[in-house]
Design an enzyme around this catalytic site. Sequence first.
Site, PDB file in Angstrom:
ATOM      1  N   GLU A 162       0.858  -1.179   0.000  1.00 29.19           N
ATOM      2  CA  GLU A 162       0.000   0.000   0.000  1.00 29.19           C
ATOM      3  C   GLU A 162       0.896   1.231   0.000  1.00 29.19           C
ATOM      4  O   GLU A 162       1.843   1.319   0.791  1.00 29.19           O
ATOM      5  CB  GLU A 162      -0.905   0.010   1.233  1.00 29.19           C
ATOM      6  N   GLU A 167      -2.563  11.402   3.150  1.00 30.75           N
ATOM      7  CA  GLU A 167      -3.614  11.232   4.137  1.00 30.75           C
ATOM      8  C   GLU A 167      -3.607  12.463   5.042  1.00 30.75           C
ATOM      9  O   GLU A 167      -2.541  12.993   5.369  1.00 30.75           O
ATOM     10  CB  GLU A 167      -3.386   9.997   5.002  1.00 30.75           C
TER      11      GLU A 167
END
Length: 412
Positions: A162, A167
Site C-alpha cells: 500500500e 492522508e
Amino acid sequence: MASPRLLRSCLFAALSAALVGSAAIGPAQADASDAGVTAVTFSDAFDGPAGAAVDSSKWQIETGDNVNNHERQYYTSGNNNAALDGQGHLVITARRENPANYQCWYGTCQYTSARLNTAGKFTAQYGHVEARMKVPRGQGMWPAFWMLGNDLGQVGWPNSGEIDIMENVGFEPSTVHGTIHGPGYSGSGGIGAGYTLPNGQAFADGFHTFAVDWAPNSITWSVDGTVYQTRTPADLGGNAWVFNKPFFLILNLAVGGYWPGDPDGSTVFPQQLVVDSVSVTTSDSPAGVPIKGLAGKCVDVAAANSANGTPVQLYDCNGTAAQQWSVGSDGTIRALGKCLDVTGNGTADGSTVQLWDCTGGPNQKWAVSAAHDIVNPQADKCLDVTDNNAANGTRLQIWTCTGGANQKWTVG
C-alpha cells in the site's frame, strides 16, 4: 502512522474477484520522437455537467462500510456522494445522514461518503502519480489518495503493498502524511513521514498538489513540488519491498476511525474533498534515464553524493544512480531524490548547477525542447558544459543559448 484501510470482508471479496478476473493495464508506452518526453498514462480532469457521476471507464465506486478501521461512514453508489460540480472538479461529500437505513458494523450508519478506485480499469507501475485537491476540515475527517497492489486478490493485504500518497486527519489541519505498508511494516507500523505547511496554514484553505515519484526500489513524496521524504528497501529493516509491480489508484473520504477519531460537536457537516485532477505520467524509462551531451558523456552528480550543493558535472556514462534522471511533469529534473538546481537562484551566464532539495522554485524548472536544449525559463538560458570542455568532472552551468554542441542534450 496510518492505519490499514481495508475493505470489510464482503467488499474485499468482491474487489479481489474483480482483480483476479481483470487484465491489468500497465503504463502506456510513450509514443514520442524524442526520448524523455513525458507520457500521460492516466488523466482525469473531471470535466462534465454538475451532478454527473465519475467516468465509469476510469473509476469504479465501492459501496459498504469498513469495520477494519472502525470508520463510521457508509460508502454509497453512483453520484450520491461523489459527483462532478460542473467546474472541473470531483466533489466527494461526507454527510451526517442515513437516507436508506444503511447498516454498518456498529449498527445503523450515521454518515455517508464515497470511495472510488481504478481496479480492473487502470494500474500504474512507476511514474509520477499526483492529485490536486482541497481537503475537508474538522475532527473525524480522513481524506486520502492512495494505491494498492494489483495482486491484492491473490496475496492479500499487506503483502499486496500500500502506498499512501496523501492522508490527512482532521485534528492535524496543517499536516499530511505519506506512508508505505507491506509485510512486517503495516498498520501502525507503516513507514512514512508528515509534511506540515508553514505559519499555521491549513490544507483545507486551498488546493494543493500531492504526488509521488515512483521508480524501482524508490518512492519519493512531495507536496506542491517540495520533496519531503524518499523511501527505499534500506528503510525496511530487512522486510520485503513489495512496490515493484502494478498498483491501482484510490480516492476516498472516510469519517471517523482508529486514527482520526470520531466526529464530535465541533465537526460541521457536510464536508467535501474537492479533487481538481488526477494524473499518472512517466518518461520513457520510469527508473530514470541518462542525459547525454558533449562527447557522448552524461550529466552526473559528483561522487553520487545526494547532499545539498553537490556539483552536477559531465562524466563518462556509467549507468549509476548518479546519472539516472527523471523529467517530471512539474518541470523538474531529478536524481537521487533531489532536483537539478541553479545555484543561488542565479540567472547570469556562468551560474553553476547543483543538486538540491526540491523546493518548487523557478531555479529548479527546466524545459526540454525538441531541439535538444534544456532551458531554465526564469533565466532564459541553456544548460551548458563550461568552456566546451569534455573532460570528466567539468562543471555544468547555465549560459545564453548559442546552439553549440556543449548545450545539446539527449534525454534517454
